[in-house]
Each structure stands twice: as C-alpha cells, then as structure tokens.
Enzyme design. Structure first.
Site, PDB file in Angstrom:
ATOM      1  N   CYS A 332       0.828  -1.203   0.000  1.00  0.00           N
ATOM      2  CA  CYS A 332       0.000   0.000   0.000  1.00  0.00           C
ATOM      3  C   CYS A 332       0.870   1.264   0.000  1.00  0.00           C
ATOM      4  O   CYS A 332       1.541   1.540  -0.975  1.00  0.00           O
ATOM      5  CB  CYS A 332      -0.985  -0.031   1.167  1.00  0.00           C
ATOM      6  N   HIS A 429      -3.713  -5.319   0.983  1.00  0.00           N
ATOM      7  CA  HIS A 429      -3.356  -5.691   2.347  1.00  0.00           C
ATOM      8  C   HIS A 429      -3.782  -7.136   2.614  1.00  0.00           C
ATOM      9  O   HIS A 429      -4.748  -7.625   2.030  1.00  0.00           O
ATOM     10  CB  HIS A 429      -4.069  -4.803   3.365  1.00  0.00           C
TER      11      HIS A 429
END
Length: 487
Positions: A332, A429
């Site tokens: 991310c 994630h």
C-alpha cells in the site's frame, strides 16, 4: 434492553480488546448471538466491513470471535492519526474529514447521537453486546463530552467492569485510583473488576483483592493469568509490535517502523511463522545489514513517512540492501514509496506538494480524495499462488513499471514487480495470510521443514483457547448477570 456489558480499562493496553474477543468467543460457544461494539477507537489499523466501510481492526477480531459479520456500527467513530495533533475522522464507516485534537473535542457532542444510533442498531441484532472502552475513564480532564468511556456508559445506561493490568505494576492503585476519580453515578454503574495478565501464584494476591474490594466496594470477577498465546492474535496498537528474538538459520525480514505506520496486521502471519525473524526497525536505528527482505508497511501519511524515511537515513540503507542483492516489498503506502515520485496536489494529507520516492520502480503516485475499500482475491505472479486481501487506500499509480503487475485481482492487475523479481509491491493488504503465497515467498530465501499450513486455523484455534482460558479463570456467569441487570 439487550444484555450489555462494557469493559473499561485503568489505562491503555491493559488487555480490553483481547478480553472482549475472548468473551465474545466464550459466550458464542454457549449459543448466544454476541456483537462487539466500541464507541470510539483511535488506530491506523483498520478493517473493511461487509458494507464497504472501515472500522478498527480490533473490532474485526472481536466480530470474528463472535462469529458474526463485520458491520460499520460496531465502531461508529474511528480516528486515524495523521500528525501529532490531528487525525482523519471516520464516522459509521465513512471518512468525514480531518480534525486537530482541539477541534475534535468540539465535534464530540454531535457524534454522540450517531454513536448511540449505532449502539441501538447493534443491540437489535444481538443477545449480548460487549462494549470496549478506550484508554481509561480516569482521564477526567477529558470527561466533558466523552463518548468513549463513562460518557457513553451514562448516555446508554450500561454496566461497567474495570480491567486492571497487574503485569505493569501498581494494579491496586490502578483500580482504587480510577474509582476515586469517578463521579458517584459512575461508581454506581461500575459493578466489579478483573485483574489481567497475572503471573505466578494467584493466592499470593488474595490480600490485594481484599484491599481493592474494601476500598471500592466492587466485586472481583476473577484474576486472569497471562495468556501466553496472545501473540498469535493481531495487536491493536503499533506500540504493541515487538521484534522477534533473533534465531539462527532464519529468513530475516526488516520492517522500518514509520511514524504513521498503518495496517500492520499484514505482519502477523510472518511473525507467526517458524524459521522467520521479523526485525522491527525503530526510529534512531539503522536497517541491519544481511536482511533477506526489507518490507515497507502501510502508512496513514505517505508523504510524511517518506520524509521520515529520509530523516532516519533508511533510504540509504534500502539502497545498500538492493545493491547487495536484497529483496524489497512494499504494501500500500510502502508500495507507493517504491516509485519515482509522490504527489498530493489536493492537500489530502497536508499542504499540497510533490516529493521524490525511493525510485526503485518506474512509476508515480498521485493521492486522490476517493478511498478504495474492498475485499478481493486473485493470483500473485511471482509464485503463481492464489491470494486474498483487502484494499484501503487513496491514490492512483501510473507508469511503465505497471506493465509487470505484482498480482492480478478480480478488478484487474495491481502493483508492480521489477524484471529481476527483487523489487515488488501492490495495494493489497492481508496477502501474507494466504498460506501458499506466504510459504512460497519465504522459501525463496530459505527452505524450512516446519511451517504454518493454515494461518486462519491458527487464529481460530487461538480464539478457542482464549475462550477456554476465560471460562476457567473468570466468573462468566456472574458477568452475564451484570449484563442482564441482575446485579
């Protein structure tokens, strides 16, 4: 009114989140429909709900323990720190802006009605609601407009149990001192206490229990021995993350601890693996030489943490790691930092500006106001393994490096991987919870005879053991009577 029990702590990190999860599983095992609830949470560790919102990840673990879907109403106010004095404010799963601490205090009265609305909706779906406080009710300087502890308990008219942490010392003063700082009505709704994280012979604390009860009038609902398997469950707070002790013949993974580290539960499956050592690199220290992998985690303030990397000299350490043949993976925000440039033209994280990234992959990222919140599955291209995870990010990434995507998801390609397969990253994630990918990734560096074949089973099994632990050491029948208003 639905049976409700609120657990408040004598301080932060006394074990409230874990206790709520354990009680949720224990009462669920008894056939009850249990719902967790936390009025206000402050954490950059968030989870995606079934409604496409975001709430604190501690409530995700508690909902899992209760065997119930994750809902926005389980954590109606989530504060995600962006600076030392300010945070992004998430209300009932949706971002509603940012506020500095002083301005947020003025927002609280307006938020209480939303908190109570969420609480009542949760109650309609449950036999039992387990409410987790935040910090401590002893912080009476913040009592005005409080929505996290006694302010909520009084408004919702729910009973309270105090949790004290004997492991940090001074537990008698923790509970007695908290009692003394409460108002008469708050003292009256506090029905008892639990001593958490005890080590040694419990009988040696009998006199301590008598003193607490004499000073407060509260009932003792149990002394809970330290739960040694707690490390298998996700911690709520960044400061709970600790480096594993170095072991011989392991795969060594270095994780720089950003000033605004977020979604660090990405590390949990790696920390649980035998033959893997995760080195949490604290500010003021360098990234050790000889690491197999440098993992750049998520962040709530990407540009600020890119600055932070340079302040710590970690950019130099990462470049040296790459020159020596090491692998780098970014998740991310960590992925965004791998590119050539980071831009925030709309001032999403602060003043509008553009800065250089690490330059390890040929792309640029521009932060956008829209946040992507969705669970997805797909395939990771380095190992060909199936993966599953979730998106929680702002930003658009473009550049030639994206021609070699790291993964392909249901929504399309995501991330990038270098031609030599040593620099990689993406927005997803949770991918290390995918067992096949995790083990194939680790085995690139060192083959291990022992490994975890099912991380999700490990979490479920730990929750069951935690529930058994609470059944054995706490008066769960007595706590249920309090929740039902019997005592």
């Amino acid at each position: 009114m639905t049976a409700t029990l609120m657990l408040q702590g004598t301080g932060s990190d006394v074990g409230k989140s874990l206790l709520v999860a354990g009680l949720a599983r224990a009462y669920s095992n008894r056939g009850m429909k249990v719902m967790p609830f936390k009025p206000q949470n402050m954490s950059n560790n968030a989870a995606v709900t079934v409604e496409g919102g975001e709430i604190g990840r501690a409530q995700a673990l508690q909902a899992r323990a209760a065997r119930t879907p994750l809902l926005n109403d389980m954590n109606p106010v989530l504060l995600k720190p962006q600076s030392d004095i300010g945070a992004q404010v998430i209300v009932q799963g949706k971002m509603c802006g940012s506020a500095v601490a002083r301005d947020y205090q003025k927002m609280k009265p307006r938020l209480l009605s939303k908190v109570l609305d969420s609480f009542h909706r949760i109650g309609e779906k449950a036999d039992l609601v387990l409410v987790e406080g935040a910090g401590s009710p002893a912080e009476v300087n913040l009592r005005a407009h409080d929505i996290a502890n006694m302010g909520f308990a009084e408004a919702a008219n729910v009973p309270v149990i105090l949790i004290g942490d004997i492991d940090r010392g001074g537990v008698i003063a923790q509970i007695v001192g908290t009692h003394m700082l409460l108002s008469p009505s708050e003292q009256q709704r506090t029905k008892g206490y639990i001593i958490n994280k005890f080590r040694g012979d419990v009988s040696l604390f009998d006199d301590g229990l008598k003193i607490i009860t004499e000073k407060t009038g509260y009932k003792n609902f149990g002394v809970l021995p330290f739960f040694t398997k707690a490390h298998h469950l996700p911690p709520e707070d960044a400061f709970s993350i600790t480096s594993q002790a170095p072991r011989e013949d392991t795969v060594n993974i270095a994780v720089p601890v950003f000033s605004r580290i977020a979604n660090f539960d990405d590390l949990d499956p790696l920390m649980a693996e035998p033959g893997v050592t995760v080195h949490m690199v604290r500010p003021g220290t360098f990234i050790p030489a000889g690491m197999d992998v440098v993992l750049l985690p998520g962040s709530k303030a990407t540009l600020a943490d890119m600055d932070f990397i340079r302040m710590q000299g970690w950019d130099i350490d990462i470049q040296a790691h790459v020159r020596q043949g090491g692998t780098v993976i970014g998740l991310c925000a960590g992925y965004q930092m791998l590119g050539r440039q980071l831009s925030d033209p709309g001032g999403i994280e602060g003043p509008a500006r553009t800065i250089d990234g690490l330059g390890l992959l040929d792309f640029e990222t521009t932060l956008t106001a829209e946040k992507k919140l969705v669970e997805e599955d797909g395939t990771e291209h380095l190992t060909g393994s199936p993966i599953r995870g979730y998106h929680m990010h702002v930003g658009r990434t473009d550049g030639p490096a994206l021609d070699r995507p790291f993964v392909t998801l249901a929504s399309g390609p995501d991330g990038a991987i270098s031609p030599d397969n040593r620099i990689m990253g993406g927005y997803l994630h949770g991918l290390f919870a995918s067992d096949e990918f995790r083990n194939k990734f680790i085995n690139r560096f060192k083959y291990r005879n022992e490994k975890i074949d099912n991380f999700e089973y490990l979490v479920e099994n730990t929750l069951d053991k935690l529930a058994d632990h609470l059944e054995h050491h706490l008066d769960l029948d007595g706590l249920l009577e309090v929740a039902n208003g019997v005592s």
